[in-house]
Motif scaffolding. Structure first.
Motif, PDB file in Angstrom:
ATOM      1  N   THR A   1       0.836  -1.200   0.000  1.00 44.26           N
ATOM      2  CA  THR A   1       0.000   0.000   0.000  1.00 44.26           C
ATOM      3  C   THR A   1       0.871   1.251   0.000  1.00 44.26           C
ATOM      4  N   PHE A   2       0.294   2.332  -0.454  1.00 44.88           N
ATOM      5  CA  PHE A   2       0.995   3.615  -0.443  1.00 44.88           C
ATOM      6  C   PHE A   2      -0.026   4.729  -0.343  1.00 44.88           C
ATOM      7  N   CYS A   3       0.446   5.901   0.023  1.00 43.53           N
ATOM      8  CA  CYS A   3      -0.421   7.060   0.174  1.00 43.53           C
ATOM      9  C   CYS A   3       0.238   8.249  -0.509  1.00 43.53           C
ATOM     10  N   LEU A   4      -0.528   8.941  -1.327  1.00 41.23           N
ATOM     11  CA  LEU A   4      -0.071  10.167  -1.976  1.00 41.23           C
ATOM     12  C   LEU A   4      -1.049  11.281  -1.654  1.00 41.23           C
ATOM     13  N   ASP A   5      -0.536  12.423  -1.266  1.00 46.81           N
ATOM     14  CA  ASP A   5      -1.362  13.603  -1.051  1.00 46.81           C
ATOM     15  C   ASP A   5      -1.680  14.180  -2.425  1.00 46.81           C
ATOM     16  N   LEU A   6      -2.932  14.061  -2.851  1.00 42.18           N
ATOM     17  CA  LEU A   6      -3.308  14.489  -4.197  1.00 42.18           C
ATOM     18  C   LEU A   6      -3.577  15.987  -4.251  1.00 42.18           C
ATOM     19  N   PRO A   7      -3.160  16.630  -5.332  1.00 41.50           N
ATOM     20  CA  PRO A   7      -3.449  18.054  -5.499  1.00 41.50           C
ATOM     21  C   PRO A   7      -4.938  18.265  -5.779  1.00 41.50           C
ATOM     22  N   ASP A   8      -5.401  19.510  -5.632  1.00 42.80           N
ATOM     23  CA  ASP A   8      -6.802  19.821  -5.898  1.00 42.80           C
ATOM     24  C   ASP A   8      -7.189  19.473  -7.330  1.00 42.80           C
ATOM     25  N   SER A   9      -6.334  19.831  -8.264  1.00 43.06           N
ATOM     26  CA  SER A   9      -6.600  19.518  -9.667  1.00 43.06           C
ATOM     27  C   SER A   9      -6.013  18.145  -9.976  1.00 43.06           C
ATOM     28  N   LYS A  10      -6.888  17.210 -10.314  1.00 41.10           N
ATOM     29  CA  LYS A  10      -6.441  15.839 -10.575  1.00 41.10           C
ATOM     30  C   LYS A  10      -6.475  15.491 -12.059  1.00 41.10           C
ATOM     31  N   SER A  11      -6.695  16.470 -12.918  1.00 42.20           N
ATOM     32  CA  SER A  11      -6.778  16.187 -14.350  1.00 42.20           C
ATOM     33  C   SER A  11      -5.380  15.966 -14.924  1.00 42.20           C
ATOM     34  N   ASP A  12      -5.304  15.028 -15.847  1.00 41.90           N
ATOM     35  CA  ASP A  12      -4.080  14.758 -16.598  1.00 41.90           C
ATOM     36  C   ASP A  12      -2.901  14.329 -15.713  1.00 41.90           C
ATOM     37  N   LEU A  13      -3.171  13.546 -14.667  1.00 41.40           N
ATOM     38  CA  LEU A  13      -2.108  13.055 -13.790  1.00 41.40           C
ATOM     39  C   LEU A  13      -1.871  11.576 -14.039  1.00 41.40           C
TER      40      LEU A  13
ATOM     41  N   ARG B   1      -2.696   6.039 -15.623  1.00 40.99           N
ATOM     42  CA  ARG B   1      -3.432   7.286 -15.369  1.00 40.99           C
ATOM     43  C   ARG B   1      -4.019   7.228 -13.963  1.00 40.99           C
ATOM     44  N   LEU B   2      -3.978   8.336 -13.256  1.00 44.36           N
ATOM     45  CA  LEU B   2      -4.461   8.380 -11.883  1.00 44.36           C
ATOM     46  C   LEU B   2      -5.918   7.944 -11.790  1.00 44.36           C
ATOM     47  N   ASP B   3      -6.771   8.401 -12.693  1.00 42.07           N
ATOM     48  CA  ASP B   3      -8.182   8.040 -12.604  1.00 42.07           C
ATOM     49  C   ASP B   3      -8.391   6.535 -12.766  1.00 42.07           C
ATOM     50  N   THR B   4      -7.545   5.863 -13.525  1.00 41.11           N
ATOM     51  CA  THR B   4      -7.609   4.408 -13.663  1.00 41.11           C
ATOM     52  C   THR B   4      -7.119   3.726 -12.395  1.00 41.11           C
ATOM     53  N   LEU B   5      -6.037   4.221 -11.820  1.00 35.66           N
ATOM     54  CA  LEU B   5      -5.458   3.618 -10.622  1.00 35.66           C
ATOM     55  C   LEU B   5      -6.392   3.707  -9.428  1.00 35.66           C
ATOM     56  N   LEU B   6      -7.208   4.737  -9.378  1.00 36.56           N
ATOM     57  CA  LEU B   6      -8.145   4.880  -8.268  1.00 36.56           C
ATOM     58  C   LEU B   6      -9.177   3.754  -8.251  1.00 36.56           C
ATOM     59  N   MET B   7      -9.328   3.054  -9.388  1.00 35.74           N
ATOM     60  CA  MET B   7     -10.318   1.981  -9.497  1.00 35.74           C
ATOM     61  C   MET B   7      -9.719   0.583  -9.420  1.00 35.74           C
ATOM     62  N   ARG B   8      -8.387   0.448  -9.414  1.00 34.30           N
ATOM     63  CA  ARG B   8      -7.765  -0.882  -9.398  1.00 34.30           C
ATOM     64  C   ARG B   8      -6.364  -0.806  -8.806  1.00 34.30           C
ATOM     65  N   ASP B   9      -5.782  -1.968  -8.536  1.00 34.72           N
ATOM     66  CA  ASP B   9      -4.404  -2.043  -8.063  1.00 34.72           C
ATOM     67  C   ASP B   9      -3.446  -1.855  -9.232  1.00 34.72           C
ATOM     68  N   CYS B  10      -2.228  -1.464  -8.906  1.00 36.91           N
ATOM     69  CA  CYS B  10      -1.162  -1.374  -9.898  1.00 36.91           C
ATOM     70  C   CYS B  10      -0.430  -2.712  -9.889  1.00 36.91           C
TER      71      CYS B  10
END
Length: 82
Positions: free
Chosen positions: A36-48, A63-72
């Protein structure tokens, strides 16, 4: 969470980078013993994107939006050559 693609086990000490649209590092961390890991995400999450890398494994960029839905999943370097 970062997992070994073959065993499904979490992988520790994976370098995790959060990159902006120009591939500049804006956050970084290392995965814990269980993967597991933790990243402090910025307010703007587009194109990350998130880049995960560890010696012996193929680097994975997701892509961040893909990773939020599954494991790497990381594949060993040998598996990447097949």
């Amino acid at each position: 969470m970062v997992r070994d693609a073959e065993t499904g086990e979490g992988i520790s000490t994976v370098q995790i980078l959060l990159l902006d649209g120009e591939s500049k590092v804006i956050r970084q961390t290392i995965s814990r013993e269980d993967g597991t890991f933790c990243l402090d995400l910025p307010d703007s999450k587009s194109d990350l994107t998130v880049r995960a890398a560890l010696i012996g494994y193929r680097m994975e960029v997701v892509r961040l939006d893909t990773l939020l839905m599954r494991d790497c999943l990381l594949y060993t370097s040998d598996a990447a050559d097949e």
